[in-house]
Each structure stands twice: as structure tokens, then as C-alpha cells.
Scaffold this motif. Sequence first.
Motif, short mmCIF file in Angstrom:
data_model
loop_
_atom_site.label_atom_id
_atom_site.label_comp_id
_atom_site.label_asym_id
_atom_site.label_seq_id
_atom_site.Cartn_x
_atom_site.Cartn_y
_atom_site.Cartn_z
N GLU A 156 0.80 -0.92 -0.07
CA GLU A 156 -0.09 -0.20 -0.08
C GLU A 156 0.93 1.34 -0.11
O GLU A 156 0.35 2.32 -0.34
CB GLU A 156 -0.93 0.15 1.30
CG GLU A 156 -1.94 -1.02 1.29
CD GLU A 156 -3.04 -0.82 0.57
OE1 GLU A 156 -3.49 0.55 0.17
OE2 GLU A 156 -3.68 -1.50 -0.28
N VAL A 157 2.32 1.12 0.45
CA VAL A 157 3.02 2.27 0.48
C VAL A 157 3.95 2.50 -0.83
O VAL A 157 4.05 3.43 -1.28
CB VAL A 157 3.82 2.21 1.87
CG1 VAL A 157 4.78 3.52 1.88
CG2 VAL A 157 3.02 2.23 3.00
N GLY A 158 4.47 1.15 -1.08
CA GLY A 158 5.41 1.20 -2.25
C GLY A 158 4.81 1.30 -3.56
O GLY A 158 5.35 2.05 -4.47
N LYS A 159 3.50 0.86 -3.65
CA LYS A 159 2.79 1.09 -5.20
C LYS A 159 3.96 0.65 -6.19
O LYS A 159 4.45 -0.43 -6.44
CB LYS A 159 2.07 2.21 -5.09
CG LYS A 159 1.11 2.25 -3.95
CD LYS A 159 0.06 3.43 -4.39
CE LYS A 159 -0.82 3.40 -3.23
NZ LYS A 159 -1.28 4.51 -2.40
N GLU A 160 3.81 1.64 -7.08
CA GLU A 160 4.91 1.48 -8.41
C GLU A 160 6.19 1.16 -7.90
O GLU A 160 6.74 0.28 -8.83
CB GLU A 160 4.82 2.86 -9.10
CG GLU A 160 3.43 3.14 -10.18
CD GLU A 160 3.33 2.10 -11.03
OE1 GLU A 160 4.10 1.88 -12.02
OE2 GLU A 160 2.44 0.81 -10.77
N ASN A 161 6.82 1.69 -6.87
CA ASN A 161 8.08 1.47 -6.55
C ASN A 161 8.51 -0.02 -6.18
O ASN A 161 9.39 -0.37 -6.11
CB ASN A 161 8.56 2.39 -5.59
CG ASN A 161 8.75 3.87 -5.96
OD1 ASN A 161 9.30 3.81 -6.99
ND2 ASN A 161 8.39 4.66 -5.33
N LEU A 162 7.31 -0.73 -5.88
CA LEU A 162 7.63 -2.16 -5.57
C LEU A 162 8.45 -2.99 -6.59
O LEU A 162 9.15 -3.84 -6.44
CB LEU A 162 6.14 -2.88 -5.47
CG LEU A 162 5.42 -2.79 -4.11
CD1 LEU A 162 4.12 -3.56 -3.98
CD2 LEU A 162 6.57 -3.29 -2.90
N LYS A 163 8.13 -2.52 -8.05
CA LYS A 163 8.67 -3.28 -9.02
C LYS A 163 10.38 -3.24 -8.86
O LYS A 163 11.21 -4.01 -9.22
CB LYS A 163 8.43 -2.55 -10.17
CG LYS A 163 7.05 -2.90 -10.97
CD LYS A 163 6.83 -2.31 -12.13
CE LYS A 163 5.55 -1.86 -12.51
NZ LYS A 163 5.27 -0.50 -13.15
N LYS A 164 10.81 -2.10 -8.37
CA LYS A 164 12.15 -1.91 -8.17
C LYS A 164 12.72 -2.88 -6.97
O LYS A 164 13.62 -2.99 -7.03
CB LYS A 164 12.46 -0.68 -7.81
CG LYS A 164 12.09 0.53 -9.02
CD LYS A 164 12.68 1.83 -8.70
CE LYS A 164 12.11 2.70 -9.68
NZ LYS A 164 11.83 4.46 -9.15
N LEU A 165 11.96 -3.37 -6.00
CA LEU A 165 12.27 -4.33 -5.06
C LEU A 165 11.82 -5.61 -5.55
O LEU A 165 11.64 -6.61 -4.66
CB LEU A 165 11.54 -3.77 -3.94
CG LEU A 165 12.32 -2.37 -3.32
CD1 LEU A 165 11.69 -2.02 -2.18
CD2 LEU A 165 13.75 -2.78 -3.17
N LYS A 166 11.73 -6.16 -6.76
CA LYS A 166 11.53 -7.50 -7.07
C LYS A 166 12.29 -8.28 -6.46
O LYS A 166 11.82 -9.54 -6.15
CB LYS A 166 11.37 -7.41 -8.69
CG LYS A 166 10.48 -8.33 -9.43
CD LYS A 166 10.42 -8.26 -10.91
CE LYS A 166 11.50 -8.74 -11.59
NZ LYS A 166 12.18 -8.85 -12.60
N ASP A 167 13.59 -8.42 -6.71
CA ASP A 167 14.51 -9.41 -6.37
C ASP A 167 14.31 -9.51 -4.65
O ASP A 167 14.42 -10.76 -4.26
CB ASP A 167 15.92 -9.07 -6.55
CG ASP A 167 16.21 -9.07 -8.07
OD1 ASP A 167 15.17 -9.38 -8.69
OD2 ASP A 167 17.41 -8.86 -8.39
N THR A 168 14.14 -8.45 -4.05
CA THR A 168 13.93 -8.53 -2.53
C THR A 168 12.72 -9.01 -2.15
O THR A 168 12.63 -10.18 -1.30
CB THR A 168 14.00 -7.05 -1.88
OG1 THR A 168 15.16 -6.46 -2.53
CG2 THR A 168 13.99 -7.10 -0.30
#
Length: 263
Positions: free
Chosen positions: A17-29
Motif C-alpha cells: 500500500e505504500v510502495g505501489k509503483e516502486n515495488l517493481k524496483k524491489l522485485k528481487d527483494t
Amino acid sequence: MITFASFVPHSPILIPEVGKENLKKLKDTIQAYKNLEHDLYASKPDLVILISPHANSQEGEFFTINQQPKLRADFKDFGDLVTKLEFDNDIGLGYQIKESCEDYFPIMLTSNKQLDYGSGVPLLYLMEHLPNTKIISIGYADLPYGDHIKFGELIRKQINLADKRVAIVASGDLSHKLHKDSPAGYSPRAQELDQTIIKLLNNNQVDDIVNIDRKLVKEAGECGLRSLLILLGIIKELNYQPEKLSYQAPFGIGYLVENFKVK
Ligand SMILES: [Zn+2]
């Protein structure tokens, strides 16, 4: 009996709910977290001991153990009004640990209903299928690194006495100064710290991690090292295989997911 041990990051951006679009950048994590979740579930824990840099809100010269019977986490501070977590606390074992440590260094019982986000983010990812598993919430101290290893050793002794299947989750981020646009500013030594920690961890050079140059640690700015040291103290005598599942730093902060496969 210790059945699982891991080191994980706690970026609020990992909260969907916080990361939204930015979640993609943490795909590996996120994938690494999913792998860990699977391993944790398979290890059938009675209890998860969770060490967070932000559990000791006073950042004092004492360790903390939370004794509130119900432990709740949410992410209201980051604008997520929906997500809520709640766990029972193993206050009995928490108290035993505190008693066993008192002769060695200052340790305080706390009573916070609300867990810090450094605890909340790992719980969100790791406990989805373990809603009834108890937890113990531990905070580290502004004390020498060696005390953190010793604290871990004392925790392990109490685990051995308790006849329970225990999982250890150490929460923390590595350098906060990896990019020019890092929120904490840039340090040319940030990479050095993260790469040093990762190398020493995977070579099992625990003593060298304890002796990491404190100037380098301070310069690079982190929050995870002392969580990691407590974890290493707990598993020191065990047969385990460290495995780096992911390392990313898309926002200038180092996020390492490490699984210490306990044999
Ligand atoms: Zn942190």
C-alpha cells in the motif's frame, strides 16, 4: 531448537500500500522474502524471535524485550490505513531471557502495544501463513558489538532450555548512503561497508564482522549490523550455511536478504 534464521530489510516501500509503483524496483527483494516465507513455514516454528533496530525507541545503552501480551503492527505512519497485524507474545521466554542476561549488561523490559516498522515489515512478509505463531520482540543496544554476540549466546541458551522450535529473524538495512540521492546523503565508503558485510557473512567470518572498523560503520550509516550480530551470536555454535538470496539498493539504501540454512 533453532530451526530457521534470516536477516531481512525493512524498507517501508516493501509495504504494498505504500510502495505501489516502486515495488517493481524491489522485485528481487520481494522474491527473496517469498522464498524465506516458504522456508520459515516449512520449519514449523512455535515461536519467532524478531530483532529490530527500531524496537528500542530510546536507542539506549540497554537491550530491550517487549512484554506486552498482544503485539500489533500497522503502517499508519506511512499512509497505509488498511494493513493490521497482531500476534501473541511469548512473554514467559522473553522474561527468562531478560533474567539470564542481567548479570552481563543492562537489559530492560518494555511494554509497547505497537511494534516498530522494523518489526512490522518482516512480519507482513513472513507470517502470512503463521498467524498463530508467537513472537518475541527484541531491541538492540548502544553497546559494544561484542555484547551483541554475547546477548545472542545467552538467548540461545534459553532457547535450548525451552524445548520449542524457534525461528530467528534479524531485521535491518545496510548502508543508507549508497547513492547521491540517498535520503541520508552520499558516502564514498558506503559500498565498502555493504560489500564487506556480505563477503564476511558468506565466508562465515563472524569474528571479523565483530571487528569491523566502527569508523567505517558510522561513516556509511546503517541500522542492521547489531541485529545481525545478535543473530550470529544465537546461531554461532550451530551447523549452518549462509546464503545471500538478494541484495538491492534502488533507493540508495542497502537491502540484503540472507538465509542461514540451519542444518
Ligand atoms: Zn532501519
